[in-house]
Design a protein around this motif. Structure first.
Motif, PDB file in Angstrom:
ATOM      1  N   LYS A  29       0.987  -1.161  -0.028  1.00 18.84           N
ATOM      2  CA  LYS A  29       0.011  -0.045  -0.045  1.00 18.84           C
ATOM      3  C   LYS A  29       0.898   1.361  -0.117  1.00 18.84           C
ATOM      4  CE  LYS A  29      -3.872  -2.338   2.035  1.00 18.84           C
ATOM      5  NZ  LYS A  29      -4.821  -2.410   2.830  1.00 18.84           N
ATOM      6  N   LYS A  30       0.302   2.363  -0.441  1.00 19.14           N
ATOM      7  CA  LYS A  30       0.927   3.696  -0.521  1.00 19.14           C
ATOM      8  C   LYS A  30       1.874   3.965   0.708  1.00 19.14           C
ATOM      9  CE  LYS A  30       0.291   8.300  -2.126  1.00 19.14           C
ATOM     10  NZ  LYS A  30      -0.740   9.228  -2.584  1.00 19.14           N
ATOM     11  N   GLY A  31       1.354   3.722   2.084  1.00 18.71           N
ATOM     12  CA  GLY A  31       2.161   3.740   3.471  1.00 18.71           C
ATOM     13  C   GLY A  31       3.156   2.723   3.335  1.00 18.71           C
ATOM     14  N   ASP A  32       3.373   1.830   2.942  1.00 18.17           N
ATOM     15  CA  ASP A  32       4.392   0.705   2.569  1.00 18.17           C
ATOM     16  C   ASP A  32       5.620   1.479   1.974  1.00 18.17           C
ATOM     17  OD1 ASP A  32       2.834  -0.887   4.310  1.00 18.17           O
ATOM     18  OD2 ASP A  32       1.919  -1.885   2.466  1.00 18.17           O
ATOM     19  N   PHE A  33       5.444   2.322   1.221  1.00 21.11           N
ATOM     20  CA  PHE A  33       6.822   2.970   0.489  1.00 21.11           C
ATOM     21  C   PHE A  33       7.426   3.703   1.259  1.00 21.11           C
ATOM     22  CE2 PHE A  33       3.503   1.881  -2.925  1.00 21.11           C
ATOM     23  CZ  PHE A  33       4.420   0.719  -3.373  1.00 21.11           C
ATOM     24  N   VAL A  34       8.843   3.513   1.578  1.00 21.99           N
ATOM     25  CA  VAL A  34       9.590   4.270   2.345  1.00 21.99           C
ATOM     26  C   VAL A  34      10.813   5.050   1.438  1.00 21.99           C
ATOM     27  CG1 VAL A  34      11.158   4.411   4.181  1.00 21.99           C
ATOM     28  CG2 VAL A  34       9.266   3.057   4.299  1.00 21.99           C
ATOM     29  N   ALA A  35      10.991   6.327   1.666  1.00 19.96           N
ATOM     30  CA  ALA A  35      11.988   6.950   0.866  1.00 19.96           C
ATOM     31  C   ALA A  35      13.245   6.385   0.925  1.00 19.96           C
ATOM     32  CB  ALA A  35      12.066   8.408   1.185  1.00 19.96           C
ATOM     33  N   GLY A  36      13.898   6.055  -0.384  1.00 19.15           N
ATOM     34  CA  GLY A  36      15.081   5.643  -0.371  1.00 19.15           C
ATOM     35  C   GLY A  36      15.133   3.809  -0.511  1.00 19.15           C
ATOM     36  N   ARG A  37      13.969   3.396  -0.437  1.00 21.56           N
ATOM     37  CA  ARG A  37      14.051   2.025  -0.368  1.00 21.56           C
ATOM     38  C   ARG A  37      13.999   1.574  -1.909  1.00 21.56           C
ATOM     39  NH1 ARG A  37       8.997  -1.622   2.284  1.00 21.56           N
ATOM     40  NH2 ARG A  37       9.797  -3.723   1.647  1.00 21.56           N
ATOM     41  N   LYS A  38      14.649   0.390  -2.144  1.00 16.66           N
ATOM     42  CA  LYS A  38      14.634  -0.182  -3.496  1.00 16.66           C
ATOM     43  C   LYS A  38      13.868  -1.440  -3.277  1.00 16.66           C
ATOM     44  CE  LYS A  38      18.854   1.896  -5.107  1.00 16.66           C
ATOM     45  NZ  LYS A  38      19.186   2.019  -6.438  1.00 16.66           N
ATOM     46  N   MET A  39      13.070  -1.745  -4.369  1.00 16.22           N
ATOM     47  CA  MET A  39      11.983  -2.724  -4.312  1.00 16.22           C
ATOM     48  C   MET A  39      12.165  -3.729  -5.561  1.00 16.22           C
ATOM     49  SD  MET A  39       8.827  -0.985  -2.378  1.00 16.22           S
ATOM     50  CE  MET A  39       7.924  -2.652  -1.768  1.00 16.22           C
ATOM     51  N   GLY A  40      12.390  -4.934  -5.372  1.00 13.41           N
ATOM     52  CA  GLY A  40      12.599  -6.058  -6.495  1.00 13.41           C
ATOM     53  C   GLY A  40      11.307  -5.969  -7.295  1.00 13.41           C
ATOM     54  N   THR A  41      11.255  -6.015  -8.596  1.00 19.22           N
ATOM     55  CA  THR A  41      10.184  -6.150  -9.545  1.00 19.22           C
ATOM     56  C   THR A  41      10.235  -7.556 -10.106  1.00 19.22           C
ATOM     57  OG1 THR A  41      11.360  -5.305 -11.551  1.00 19.22           O
ATOM     58  CG2 THR A  41      10.309  -3.445 -10.149  1.00 19.22           C
ATOM     59  N   ALA A  42       9.064  -7.750 -10.739  1.00 17.18           N
ATOM     60  CA  ALA A  42       8.858  -9.201 -11.191  1.00 17.18           C
ATOM     61  C   ALA A  42       9.742  -9.490 -12.342  1.00 17.18           C
ATOM     62  CB  ALA A  42       7.578  -9.596 -11.958  1.00 17.18           C
ATOM     63  N   ASP A  43      10.507  -8.528 -13.057  1.00 10.24           N
ATOM     64  CA  ASP A  43      11.534  -8.804 -14.115  1.00 10.24           C
ATOM     65  C   ASP A  43      12.884  -9.040 -13.480  1.00 10.24           C
ATOM     66  OD1 ASP A  43      12.545  -6.053 -13.573  1.00 10.24           O
ATOM     67  OD2 ASP A  43      13.117  -5.811 -15.644  1.00 10.24           O
ATOM     68  N   GLY A  44      13.115  -8.943 -12.071  1.00 10.96           N
ATOM     69  CA  GLY A  44      14.573  -9.131 -11.260  1.00 10.96           C
ATOM     70  C   GLY A  44      15.122  -7.742 -11.120  1.00 10.96           C
ATOM     71  N   GLY A  55       4.685  14.847   0.558  1.00  6.64           N
ATOM     72  CA  GLY A  55       4.360  13.620   0.890  1.00  6.64           C
ATOM     73  C   GLY A  55       3.752  12.630  -0.221  1.00  6.64           C
ATOM     74  N   ASP A  56       4.122  13.255  -1.513  1.00  3.17           N
ATOM     75  CA  ASP A  56       3.905  12.368  -2.686  1.00  3.17           C
ATOM     76  C   ASP A  56       4.679  11.263  -2.765  1.00  3.17           C
ATOM     77  OD1 ASP A  56       1.565  13.997  -3.799  1.00  3.17           O
ATOM     78  OD2 ASP A  56       3.131  15.367  -4.694  1.00  3.17           O
ATOM     79  N   VAL A  57       4.292  10.004  -3.128  1.00  3.25           N
ATOM     80  CA  VAL A  57       5.011   8.924  -3.305  1.00  3.25           C
ATOM     81  C   VAL A  57       5.532   8.763  -4.813  1.00  3.25           C
ATOM     82  CG1 VAL A  57       5.319   6.337  -3.482  1.00  3.25           C
ATOM     83  CG2 VAL A  57       4.100   7.633  -1.401  1.00  3.25           C
ATOM     84  N   LEU A  58       6.851   8.621  -4.915  1.00  2.00           N
ATOM     85  CA  LEU A  58       7.200   8.674  -6.447  1.00  2.00           C
ATOM     86  C   LEU A  58       8.058   7.021  -6.749  1.00  2.00           C
ATOM     87  CD1 LEU A  58       8.754  12.100  -6.647  1.00  2.00           C
ATOM     88  CD2 LEU A  58       6.569  11.534  -7.384  1.00  2.00           C
ATOM     89  N   ILE A  59       7.964   6.817  -7.953  1.00  2.00           N
ATOM     90  CA  ILE A  59       8.205   5.298  -7.783  1.00  2.00           C
ATOM     91  C   ILE A  59       9.523   5.596  -9.324  1.00  2.00           C
ATOM     92  CG2 ILE A  59       8.017   2.717  -8.815  1.00  2.00           C
ATOM     93  CD1 ILE A  59       6.622   3.796  -6.010  1.00  2.00           C
ATOM     94  N   ASN A  60      10.397   5.509  -9.128  1.00  2.00           N
ATOM     95  CA  ASN A  60      11.516   6.131 -10.289  1.00  2.00           C
ATOM     96  C   ASN A  60      11.150   7.458 -10.817  1.00  2.00           C
ATOM     97  OD1 ASN A  60      12.882   3.654  -9.795  1.00  2.00           O
ATOM     98  ND2 ASN A  60      12.490   2.874 -11.681  1.00  2.00           N
ATOM     99  N   GLY A  61      10.379   8.331 -10.081  1.00  2.00           N
ATOM    100  CA  GLY A  61      10.177   9.550 -10.641  1.00  2.00           C
ATOM    101  C   GLY A  61       8.674   9.628 -10.965  1.00  2.00           C
ATOM    102  N   GLY A  62       7.973   8.728 -11.079  1.00  2.00           N
ATOM    103  CA  GLY A  62       6.675   8.472 -11.457  1.00  2.00           C
ATOM    104  C   GLY A  62       5.781   8.594 -10.426  1.00  2.00           C
ATOM    105  N   LYS A  63       4.945   9.509 -10.311  1.00  2.00           N
ATOM    106  CA  LYS A  63       4.047  10.059  -9.338  1.00  2.00           C
ATOM    107  C   LYS A  63       2.901   8.965  -9.013  1.00  2.00           C
ATOM    108  CE  LYS A  63       1.305  13.764  -7.383  1.00  2.00           C
ATOM    109  NZ  LYS A  63       0.879  15.068  -7.483  1.00  2.00           N
TER     110      LYS A  63
END
Length: 185
Positions: free
Chosen positions: A129-144, A155-163
């Motif tokens: 969930k959105k609250g589980d995302f912590v700044a600076g954390r790297k998370m493994g994707t399905a492609d490895g 307070g906006d959460v960004l994934i590789n810069g995507g809001k």
């Protein structure tokens, strides 16, 4: 005594089948298996259960490009399975921001694996969930590979810069709508 048990068991089976809405004698001629066509989980017709991540995307006018890409990459069945998945779903506007010709090139049959790698880069295994995302954390994707989480001053959460623009829960995971197509390095 044995004959009585057989009769009772037979009556129980018939009444059970009737209670489930059928006689057990319905034709299966129209099923894909009976016609020789092979389908995966996405071929299961279910209008009663909560929608899965693919069904949610299909129902969104803002995600028609994503749905077309999932189909071109033959990735629909994988995301219709039980999961759980966290999917970062770029909007049509996000796909429009790609360099001219990129999407057209990716949906060609000879680029199916490359397109699938990009789509798998938008999927995490598990529900975050959105609250589980912590700044600076790297998370493994399905492609490895891994995506990087950022949180700005607002307070906006960004994934590789995507809001993350919004979040929708699905029966097999969660979808975070994002304003950018994530392209692995």
């Amino acid at each position: 005594m044995k004959d009585t048990l057989k009769i009772l068991l037979g009556a129980f089976l018939v009444s059970s089948m009737m209670a489930c809405g059928g006689t057990g004698l319905e034709s299966t001629a129209s099923t894909p298996q009976a016609t020789g066509k092979s389908v995966g989980q996405s071929g299961v017709k279910d209008d009663v259960s909560n929608p899965n991540v693919v069904q949610v995307a299909v129902g969104s006018a803002d995600h028609s490009t994503l749905v077309a890409a999932l189909q071109a990459a033959d990735y629909v069945d994988a995301l219709t399975n039980v999961g759980p998945f966290t999917v970062f779903a770029p909007t049509n506007a996000a796909f429009d921001q790609l360099p001219a010709g990129t999407l057209e090139s990716l949906i060609k049959p000879e680029n199916q694996r490359k397109l699938r790698d990009i789509l798998e880069y938008h999927v995490l295994l598990g529900v975050y969930k959105k609250g589980d995302f912590v700044a600076g954390r790297k998370m493994g994707t399905a492609d490895g590979r891994a995506v990087e989480i950022m949180v700005n001053e607002s307070g906006d959460v960004l994934i590789n810069g995507g809001k993350i623009l919004g979040t929708v829960e699905a029966s097999n995971g969660i979808i975070h709508v994002i304003d950018k197509v994530l392209v692995p390095n």
